[in-house]
Design a protein around this motif. Structure first.
Motif, PDB file in Angstrom:
ATOM      1  N   PHE A 232       0.733  -1.350   0.061  1.00 17.85           N
ATOM      2  CA  PHE A 232      -0.006   0.028  -0.172  1.00 17.85           C
ATOM      3  C   PHE A 232       0.946   1.286  -0.062  1.00 17.85           C
ATOM      4  CE2 PHE A 232      -1.829  -3.250   2.485  1.00 17.85           C
ATOM      5  CZ  PHE A 232      -2.664  -3.882   1.648  1.00 17.85           C
ATOM      6  N   ALA A 233       1.668   1.371  -0.843  1.00 14.39           N
ATOM      7  CA  ALA A 233       2.705   2.591  -0.990  1.00 14.39           C
ATOM      8  C   ALA A 233       2.005   3.771  -1.178  1.00 14.39           C
ATOM      9  CB  ALA A 233       3.724   2.055  -2.117  1.00 14.39           C
ATOM     10  N   GLY A 234       0.748   3.608  -1.604  1.00 17.95           N
ATOM     11  CA  GLY A 234      -0.083   4.959  -2.099  1.00 17.95           C
ATOM     12  C   GLY A 234      -0.743   5.524  -0.567  1.00 17.95           C
ATOM     13  N   GLY A 235      -0.592   4.783   0.374  1.00 21.19           N
ATOM     14  CA  GLY A 235      -0.696   5.301   1.737  1.00 21.19           C
ATOM     15  C   GLY A 235      -2.262   4.859   2.278  1.00 21.19           C
ATOM     16  N   GLU A 236      -3.103   4.420   1.194  1.00 18.20           N
ATOM     17  CA  GLU A 236      -4.619   3.954   1.599  1.00 18.20           C
ATOM     18  C   GLU A 236      -4.822   2.477   1.399  1.00 18.20           C
ATOM     19  OE1 GLU A 236      -8.800   4.775  -0.122  1.00 18.20           O
ATOM     20  OE2 GLU A 236      -7.430   6.197  -0.672  1.00 18.20           O
ATOM     21  N   ILE A 237      -5.147   1.867   2.437  1.00 14.11           N
ATOM     22  CA  ILE A 237      -5.567   0.416   2.468  1.00 14.11           C
ATOM     23  C   ILE A 237      -7.274   0.391   1.894  1.00 14.11           C
ATOM     24  CG2 ILE A 237      -5.571  -1.728   3.624  1.00 14.11           C
ATOM     25  CD1 ILE A 237      -3.582  -0.712   5.612  1.00 14.11           C
ATOM     26  N   PRO A 238      -7.189  -0.274   0.661  1.00 14.92           N
ATOM     27  CA  PRO A 238      -8.555  -0.433   0.204  1.00 14.92           C
ATOM     28  C   PRO A 238      -9.585  -1.482   1.034  1.00 14.92           C
ATOM     29  CG  PRO A 238      -7.018  -1.680  -1.186  1.00 14.92           C
ATOM     30  CD  PRO A 238      -6.255  -0.913  -0.033  1.00 14.92           C
ATOM     31  N   ALA A 239     -10.788  -1.230   0.948  1.00 18.43           N
ATOM     32  CA  ALA A 239     -11.835  -2.271   1.490  1.00 18.43           C
ATOM     33  C   ALA A 239     -12.539  -2.801   0.459  1.00 18.43           C
ATOM     34  CB  ALA A 239     -12.590  -1.557   2.566  1.00 18.43           C
ATOM     35  N   PRO A 240     -12.150  -3.877   0.015  1.00 15.61           N
ATOM     36  CA  PRO A 240     -12.673  -4.475  -1.307  1.00 15.61           C
ATOM     37  C   PRO A 240     -14.187  -4.900  -1.073  1.00 15.61           C
ATOM     38  CG  PRO A 240     -11.452  -6.193  -0.275  1.00 15.61           C
ATOM     39  CD  PRO A 240     -11.032  -4.770   0.694  1.00 15.61           C
ATOM     40  N   ALA A 241     -14.934  -4.473  -1.977  1.00 13.31           N
ATOM     41  CA  ALA A 241     -16.437  -5.036  -2.094  1.00 13.31           C
ATOM     42  C   ALA A 241     -16.457  -6.651  -2.617  1.00 13.31           C
ATOM     43  CB  ALA A 241     -17.230  -4.067  -2.799  1.00 13.31           C
ATOM     44  N   LEU A 242     -16.752  -7.296  -1.625  1.00 12.38           N
ATOM     45  CA  LEU A 242     -16.590  -8.670  -1.757  1.00 12.38           C
ATOM     46  C   LEU A 242     -17.840  -9.318  -3.045  1.00 12.38           C
ATOM     47  CD1 LEU A 242     -15.245 -10.468   1.253  1.00 12.38           C
ATOM     48  CD2 LEU A 242     -13.996  -9.651  -0.722  1.00 12.38           C
ATOM     49  N   ASN A 243     -18.794  -8.528  -2.757  1.00 12.31           N
ATOM     50  CA  ASN A 243     -20.009  -8.745  -3.715  1.00 12.31           C
ATOM     51  C   ASN A 243     -19.677  -8.433  -5.015  1.00 12.31           C
ATOM     52  OD1 ASN A 243     -20.070  -6.036  -3.002  1.00 12.31           O
ATOM     53  ND2 ASN A 243     -22.053  -5.683  -4.031  1.00 12.31           N
ATOM     54  N   HIS A 244     -18.673  -7.396  -5.417  1.00  8.77           N
ATOM     55  CA  HIS A 244     -18.014  -7.228  -6.603  1.00  8.77           C
ATOM     56  C   HIS A 244     -17.118  -8.321  -7.224  1.00  8.77           C
ATOM     57  CE1 HIS A 244     -15.894  -5.005  -9.883  1.00  8.77           C
ATOM     58  NE2 HIS A 244     -17.118  -4.246 -10.017  1.00  8.77           N
ATOM     59  N   ALA A 245     -16.411  -9.014  -6.329  1.00  5.43           N
ATOM     60  CA  ALA A 245     -15.593 -10.174  -6.772  1.00  5.43           C
ATOM     61  C   ALA A 245     -16.482 -11.434  -7.145  1.00  5.43           C
ATOM     62  CB  ALA A 245     -14.586 -10.413  -5.671  1.00  5.43           C
ATOM     63  N   LEU A 246     -17.646 -11.458  -6.312  1.00  6.34           N
ATOM     64  CA  LEU A 246     -18.566 -12.471  -6.656  1.00  6.34           C
ATOM     65  C   LEU A 246     -19.030 -12.256  -8.204  1.00  6.34           C
ATOM     66  CD1 LEU A 246     -20.950 -13.862  -4.079  1.00  6.34           C
ATOM     67  CD2 LEU A 246     -21.745 -13.273  -6.224  1.00  6.34           C
ATOM     68  N   VAL A 247     -19.766 -11.368  -8.190  1.00  2.47           N
ATOM     69  CA  VAL A 247     -20.444 -11.159  -9.531  1.00  2.47           C
ATOM     70  C   VAL A 247     -19.465 -11.224 -10.665  1.00  2.47           C
ATOM     71  CG1 VAL A 247     -22.478 -10.096  -8.195  1.00  2.47           C
ATOM     72  CG2 VAL A 247     -20.592  -8.641  -9.408  1.00  2.47           C
ATOM     73  N   LYS A 248     -18.312 -10.740 -10.593  1.00  3.64           N
ATOM     74  CA  LYS A 248     -17.290 -10.562 -11.825  1.00  3.64           C
ATOM     75  C   LYS A 248     -16.392 -11.922 -11.696  1.00  3.64           C
ATOM     76  CE  LYS A 248     -15.818  -7.069 -13.633  1.00  3.64           C
ATOM     77  NZ  LYS A 248     -15.080  -5.833 -13.812  1.00  3.64           N
ATOM     78  N   ASN A 249     -16.561 -12.652 -10.913  1.00  4.72           N
ATOM     79  CA  ASN A 249     -15.882 -13.877 -10.881  1.00  4.72           C
ATOM     80  C   ASN A 249     -14.027 -13.447 -10.920  1.00  4.72           C
ATOM     81  OD1 ASN A 249     -18.192 -15.230 -11.139  1.00  4.72           O
ATOM     82  ND2 ASN A 249     -17.086 -16.882 -12.303  1.00  4.72           N
TER      83      ASN A 249
END
Length: 325
Positions: A232-249
């Motif tokens: 996270f060199a940009g300084g911000e740790i993302p909070a991934p939307a797991l529903n998005h990972a689900l629907v896009k495989n």
């Protein structure tokens, strides 16, 4: 001997101090090493700030990656045993973890091979299973970590898209071998990736930045794509939307290379063997943008902390005495 030490946590340029100290004493299973070159890594900045996962007692010497010489004259690559880091004339490291420095690389290049290229190899091959003909998207492609992933991706037969920040870094990414270069300061990189892939997206994303880089990657990831979270060199740790990972495989893969060194050291040795072969064939060569004397180490760490560098900055402790190698 001279060693840079951190006596309080803060910005590297403010808290690093060049001290005259005794040579460190090796503990059981360790060796004393004369530092030939020390590669500056972003974790060195995090160590100074007190934000790294390892917090050595104060005062300590930063420097997590070196090319060094053993007492019996072997030229090796090592990860120093903190608190005796590599930004010094001498350091110590575990004997069992020493790796032979590739003959095809000079001291500065060898010092920059270990962490970045091991991380790239494990991320692309062990975690993401990158295949020949796939498309690899690399963030911060002209930086130390990203440049290694670009070269490894090309060596694996992938089409590589590099995302950079600025015209100078774009030129460096092209010289590294990127097939497509996107300047995030002037372009929407997700749209550029979709266009470059005919709408399919990237099969593998290598992300050492986090924040907006990760978020944008989810907009241009291919079906059954893999996003490798490196840092996270940009300084911000993302909070991934797991529903998005689900629907896009697509898959989200974490990578902590240090765990392999502890849990599967044999795999690290095998990776080094392959990297040495790549170096001998000219497939990989660390991008060294600057070689600085020991006296300039604090400034070098600060510039890496600020994200103001291209490729690698390497400290040469002998350079102050005219011993550049």
């Amino acid at each position: 001997m001279q060693a840079w030490r951190v006596h309080r946590n803060g910005e590297p340029g403010e808290v690093m101090r060049l001290d005259e100290v005794e040579r460190p004493e090796p503990g059981p299973g360790q060796e004393l090493l004369r530092v030939r070159a020390a590669n500056v890594n972003f974790p060195d900045a995090l160590l100074c700030r007190g934000h790294y996962q390892v917090r050595p007692p104060l005062p300590f010497t930063p420097g997590v990656e070196v090319c060094a010489e053993t007492a019996d004259g072997r030229r090796v690559i090592a990860a120093p045993a903190l608190p005796h880091g590599g930004l010094a004339q001498y350091t110590v490291a575990d004997s069992a973890a020493l790796l032979p420095a590739p003959e095809a690389l000079d001291d500065a290049e060898a010092a920059a091979l270990h962490i970045g290229y091991q991380t790239g190899w494990f991320g692309l091959h062990r975690r993401a299973g990158l295949r020949r003909g796939e498309t690899l998207l690399v963030h911060a492609a002209a930086g130390g970590v990203g440049s290694a992933a670009v070269q490894l991706g090309k060596a694996a037969g992938a089409t590589v898209i590099g995302v950079v920040g600025g015209a100078g870094k774009a030129e460096a990414a092209r010289e590294l071998g990127c097939d497509v270069v996107v300047d995030r300061r002037t372009e929407d990189f997700a749209a550029a990736v979709r266009e470059a892939t005919g709408g399919r997206g990237a099969d593998v994303v290598y992300d050492p930045v986090g924040g907006a880089a990760y978020t944008g990657s989810t907009k241009c990831i291919a079906f059954e794509g893999r996003i490798v979270v490196v840092g996270f060199a940009g300084g911000e740790i993302p909070a991934p939307a797991l529903n998005h990972a689900l629907v896009k495989n697509y898959s989200i893969l974490g990578l902590h290379w240090g765990l392999y060194a502890r849990k599967d050291p044999g795999s690290v040795a095998e990776c080094h063997r392959q990297l040495t072969e790549y170096a001998a064939k000219g497939l990989i060569k660390p991008l060294i943008s600057e070689r600085v004397p020991l006296s300039g180490a604090a400034s070098a760490v600060q510039r890496v902390a600020d994200g103001a560098t291209t490729g690698r900055l390497v400290v040469l402790p002998g350079a102050d005495e005219g011993e550049r190698r």
